[in-house]
Structure formats: C-alpha cells, structure tokens
Design an enzyme around this catalytic site. Structure first.
Site, PDB file in Angstrom:
ATOM      1  N   HIS A  60       1.749   4.466  -2.972  1.00 26.76           N
ATOM      2  CA  HIS A  60       1.865   5.920  -2.784  1.00 26.76           C
ATOM      3  C   HIS A  60       3.236   6.392  -3.272  1.00 26.76           C
ATOM      4  CE1 HIS A  60      -1.762   6.619  -0.466  1.00 26.76           C
ATOM      5  NE2 HIS A  60      -1.409   5.827   0.529  1.00 26.76           N
ATOM      6  N   HIS A  80       0.838  -1.204   0.000  1.00 23.72           N
ATOM      7  CA  HIS A  80       0.000   0.000   0.000  1.00 23.72           C
ATOM      8  C   HIS A  80       0.874   1.256   0.000  1.00 23.72           C
ATOM      9  CE1 HIS A  80      -3.677   2.314   1.500  1.00 23.72           C
ATOM     10  NE2 HIS A  80      -2.689   3.164   1.717  1.00 23.72           N
ATOM     11  N   GLU A  81       1.850   1.297   0.905  1.00 24.22           N
ATOM     12  CA  GLU A  81       2.706   2.488   1.006  1.00 24.22           C
ATOM     13  C   GLU A  81       3.585   2.640  -0.234  1.00 24.22           C
ATOM     14  OE1 GLU A  81       1.863   4.560   3.226  1.00 24.22           O
ATOM     15  OE2 GLU A  81       0.586   3.108   4.248  1.00 24.22           O
TER      16      GLU A  81
HETATM   17 ZN   LIG Z   1      -2.518   5.225   2.134  1.00 21.91          ZN
END
Ligand SMILES: [Zn+2]
Ligand SMILES: [Zn+2]
Length: 146
Positions: free
Chosen positions: A71, A67-68
């Site tokens: 980003h 998830h990170e």
């Molecule tokens: Zn996030």
C-alpha cells in the site's frame, strides 16, 4: 517489541523486499481488532496490530508488513494501491505478502468429558477430574473419562 523496533523492522523489510526506504513511522495500535495492520493515506504511517507480532519467528508479522508496504510504496509511487488494483495484487504476489489479515488462533479451552457409569449423565469440565474422588452429582455413581 517497541514502536521504534517495529519501525526499524519495517525499514529492514522495505529495503530487503522492495529496495525502497520506509521513511515514515510505524506504531502498534491495540484498537485494531481483526486486521493485522493499516496504512494511513494522510500521513503515510503504518499501524500494526500487536497481537500479530507475538509469534516467535515473525512469519505472520512479516506477511502483514509486506502487505502494508505494498500500500505504502504504491501509494507514494502513484500506482494502484487499493486491494482491488492490479498493481497491488501483483506487488503482493511478488513479495509474498498476506492477502488478508491472518486469522488469530483462538486458544480453545480444553474440555474433559465424563459420563456416569451408572445413570449415563454427561459432564464437561475445564479441568481433569480425579475419577477416584469425584462421583456423579445425580446418583453418586462412578464417572468414566470419555
Ligand atoms: Zn490492505
Ligand atoms: Zn449418575
């Protein structure tokens, strides 16, 4: 796991699932409460909540790291890196990252429930009682485990 080991782990995940290098640093941040991780736009580092890194098979940690990294890589590549962005949703689905921070399983305290056989008074205890020895506080009757 140390911060250095965490950084190495993220580097591995980055190569394996994104085929791109993770070139910044990562560290555990105990101040994160319910979020699993955080990507910092200013200096590109990633914070990970250490409480999510404790599972033995790393499956929760892996979801958070993916998830990170969505980003991270989208931001560096100039793509839509926010949660609501189409790019972000697509990338997350492609690598199988966590959508949100997974709920921490709160260890529920076990309660033992007893009832007095004579007067019906209910008791809840943290520990198991020896019903041969403990009797009802109201009437002195014998207790039964419910
Ligand atoms: Zn996030
Ligand atoms: Zn009683």
């Amino acid at each position: 796991m140390t911060d250095l080991e965490l950084t190495h782990y993220i580097q591995q995940v980055s190569q394996k699932y994104f085929q791109r290098p993770f070139k910044h640093r990562a560290n555990f941040n105990r101040r994160l409460k319910t979020t699993g991780g955080r990507y910092h736009l200013e200096d590109h580092h990633i914070d990970i909540n250490p409480r999510f890194a404790e599972d033995s098979d790393k499956s929760i940690l892996l979801g958070i790291v993916k998830h990170e990294l969505c980003h991270y890589h989208l931001h560096l590549a100039g793509g839509g890196y926010r949660h609501r962005d189409h790019d972000f949703k697509q990338w997350l689905a492609a690598v199988g990252g966590s959508r949100y921070a997974p709920a921490l399983t709160v260890a529920k305290k076990v309660q033992w429930h007893y009832q007095c056989r004579r007067c019906g008074q209910n008791y809840a205890r943290q520990r198991r009682l020896n019903t041969q020895r403990y009797v009802c506080g109201k009437c002195g009757g014998r207790l039964k485990l419910l």
